[in-house]
Write a protein that holds these residues in place. Structure first.
Motif, PDB file in Angstrom:
ATOM      1  N   ASN A 256      11.666   1.230  -2.865  1.00 19.08           N
ATOM      2  CA  ASN A 256      10.920  -0.305  -4.007  1.00 19.08           C
ATOM      3  C   ASN A 256       9.694  -0.695  -4.267  1.00 19.08           C
ATOM      4  OD1 ASN A 256      13.701  -1.182  -3.569  1.00 19.08           O
ATOM      5  ND2 ASN A 256      12.857  -2.866  -1.983  1.00 19.08           N
ATOM      6  N   ILE A 257       8.532   0.525  -2.823  1.00 12.62           N
ATOM      7  CA  ILE A 257       7.050   0.364  -3.135  1.00 12.62           C
ATOM      8  C   ILE A 257       6.766   1.699  -3.918  1.00 12.62           C
ATOM      9  CG2 ILE A 257       4.861   1.293  -1.874  1.00 12.62           C
ATOM     10  CD1 ILE A 257       6.287  -0.315   0.618  1.00 12.62           C
ATOM     11  N   ALA A 258       8.053   2.568  -4.143  1.00 12.39           N
ATOM     12  CA  ALA A 258       7.080   3.757  -5.300  1.00 12.39           C
ATOM     13  C   ALA A 258       7.666   2.810  -6.722  1.00 12.39           C
ATOM     14  CB  ALA A 258       8.169   4.303  -5.178  1.00 12.39           C
TER      15      ALA A 258
ATOM     16  N   ALA B  83       1.499   8.900  -3.206  1.00  7.01           N
ATOM     17  CA  ALA B  83       0.517   8.518  -5.146  1.00  7.01           C
ATOM     18  C   ALA B  83       1.114   9.768  -5.884  1.00  7.01           C
ATOM     19  CB  ALA B  83       0.003   7.314  -5.455  1.00  7.01           C
ATOM     20  N   ASP B  84      -0.036  10.506  -4.812  1.00  4.95           N
ATOM     21  CA  ASP B  84      -0.347  12.020  -6.067  1.00  4.95           C
ATOM     22  C   ASP B  84       0.801  13.023  -6.919  1.00  4.95           C
ATOM     23  OD1 ASP B  84      -3.073  11.509  -6.644  1.00  4.95           O
ATOM     24  OD2 ASP B  84      -3.346  12.639  -4.286  1.00  4.95           O
ATOM     25  N   GLU B  85       1.907  13.074  -5.250  1.00  5.00           N
ATOM     26  CA  GLU B  85       3.476  13.641  -5.541  1.00  5.00           C
ATOM     27  C   GLU B  85       4.335  12.380  -6.424  1.00  5.00           C
ATOM     28  OE1 GLU B  85       5.656  16.554  -4.319  1.00  5.00           O
ATOM     29  OE2 GLU B  85       3.844  16.683  -4.138  1.00  5.00           O
ATOM     30  N   LEU B  86       4.303  11.008  -6.248  1.00  2.00           N
ATOM     31  CA  LEU B  86       5.058  10.183  -6.468  1.00  2.00           C
ATOM     32  C   LEU B  86       4.527  10.472  -8.787  1.00  2.00           C
ATOM     33  CD1 LEU B  86       5.973   7.379  -5.214  1.00  2.00           C
ATOM     34  CD2 LEU B  86       7.285   9.013  -6.187  1.00  2.00           C
ATOM     35  N   ASP B  87       3.281  10.477  -8.674  1.00  2.66           N
ATOM     36  CA  ASP B  87       2.416  10.912 -10.127  1.00  2.66           C
ATOM     37  C   ASP B  87       3.174  12.398 -10.643  1.00  2.66           C
ATOM     38  OD1 ASP B  87       1.438   8.399  -9.992  1.00  2.66           O
ATOM     39  OD2 ASP B  87      -0.870   9.336  -9.050  1.00  2.66           O
TER      40      ASP B  87
ATOM     41  N   THR C  13       0.533  -1.111  -0.435  1.00  2.00           N
ATOM     42  CA  THR C  13       0.103  -0.266   0.103  1.00  2.00           C
ATOM     43  C   THR C  13       1.018   1.548  -0.142  1.00  2.00           C
ATOM     44  OG1 THR C  13      -0.126  -0.355   2.277  1.00  2.00           O
ATOM     45  CG2 THR C  13      -2.235  -1.028   1.436  1.00  2.00           C
ATOM     46  N   ILE C  14      -0.026   2.845  -0.414  1.00  2.00           N
ATOM     47  CA  ILE C  14       0.988   3.682  -0.534  1.00  2.00           C
ATOM     48  C   ILE C  14      -0.373   4.514  -0.432  1.00  2.00           C
ATOM     49  CG2 ILE C  14       0.784   3.863  -2.504  1.00  2.00           C
ATOM     50  CD1 ILE C  14       4.128   6.005  -2.957  1.00  2.00           C
ATOM     51  N   SER C  15       0.382   5.843   0.445  1.00  2.00           N
ATOM     52  CA  SER C  15      -0.964   6.291   0.463  1.00  2.00           C
ATOM     53  C   SER C  15      -1.058   7.350  -0.598  1.00  2.00           C
ATOM     54  CB  SER C  15      -0.469   7.688   1.851  1.00  2.00           C
ATOM     55  OG  SER C  15       0.283   8.509   1.451  1.00  2.00           O
ATOM     56  N   LYS C  16      -2.351   7.975  -0.357  1.00  2.00           N
ATOM     57  CA  LYS C  16      -2.727   9.181  -1.487  1.00  2.00           C
ATOM     58  C   LYS C  16      -1.653   9.971  -2.241  1.00  2.00           C
ATOM     59  CE  LYS C  16      -6.558  10.558  -3.987  1.00  2.00           C
ATOM     60  NZ  LYS C  16      -6.181  11.267  -5.216  1.00  2.00           N
ATOM     61  N   SER C  17      -1.364  10.704  -0.619  1.00  2.00           N
ATOM     62  CA  SER C  17      -0.778  11.654  -0.753  1.00  2.00           C
ATOM     63  C   SER C  17       0.646  12.034  -1.622  1.00  2.00           C
ATOM     64  CB  SER C  17      -0.909  12.624   0.369  1.00  2.00           C
ATOM     65  OG  SER C  17       0.145  11.710   1.052  1.00  2.00           O
TER      66      SER C  17
ATOM     67  N   THR D 116      13.273  18.700  -7.225  1.00  2.00           N
ATOM     68  CA  THR D 116      13.052  17.310  -7.445  1.00  2.00           C
ATOM     69  C   THR D 116      13.534  16.105  -6.706  1.00  2.00           C
ATOM     70  OG1 THR D 116      12.300  17.938  -9.735  1.00  2.00           O
ATOM     71  CG2 THR D 116      12.393  15.251  -9.453  1.00  2.00           C
ATOM     72  N   ARG D 117      15.040  16.386  -6.777  1.00  2.00           N
ATOM     73  CA  ARG D 117      15.826  15.685  -5.448  1.00  2.00           C
ATOM     74  C   ARG D 117      15.438  15.430  -4.384  1.00  2.00           C
ATOM     75  NH1 ARG D 117      19.408  16.455  -2.676  1.00  2.00           N
ATOM     76  NH2 ARG D 117      20.044  18.896  -3.016  1.00  2.00           N
ATOM     77  N   MET D 118      15.367  16.950  -4.200  1.00  2.00           N
ATOM     78  CA  MET D 118      15.324  16.557  -2.583  1.00  2.00           C
ATOM     79  C   MET D 118      13.759  16.686  -2.350  1.00  2.00           C
ATOM     80  SD  MET D 118      16.932  20.476  -1.571  1.00  2.00           S
ATOM     81  CE  MET D 118      15.097  21.444  -0.541  1.00  2.00           C
TER      82      MET D 118
END
Length: 104
Positions: free
Chosen positions: A78-80, A30-34, A24-28, A63-65
């Motif tokens: 790994n989850i990301a 996931a949205d940031e990764l997207d 699982t991953i939190s929506k917040s 972006t790196r930070m």
């Protein structure tokens, strides 16, 4: 649909039933990764998740930070990767949830 993607979908299915994601991953998050990934695609014209995670500093320091803050340890990286790979393949490898514990 390419044979490779169909092959991955077949692997993810068992006995005719789709296997539910266990990670699982939190929506917040996931949205940031997207957002970060979409920016990477736009700037670098590449959909390489590997390239995103290992070349983020080439995009810019912000972006790196952001990635360092989102992914402070190997498990979260790994989850990301699984989350982004699943999106790229069109399968749900990681379940997105509203709120989860500190484990991600």
């Amino acid at each position: 649909m390419s044979e490779e993607i169909q092959g991955w979908r077949d692997i993810i299915q068992q006995n005719g039933k789709r296997v539910q994601p266990q990670l699982t991953i939190s929506k917040s998050i996931a949205d940031e990764l997207d957002d970060i990934f979409n920016e990477f695609v736009r700037i670098k014209n590449s959909r390489s998740i590997w390239g995103l995670l290992w070349r983020a500093e080439e995009i810019d320091d912000e972006t790196r930070m952001r990635l360092e803050w989102l992914l402070p340890d190997e498990n979260k990286v790994n989850i990301a990767v699984a989350y982004l790979a699943g999106k790229a393949l069109g399968v749900d490898l990681v379940k997105v949830v509203e709120v989860i514990d500190d484990n991600y």
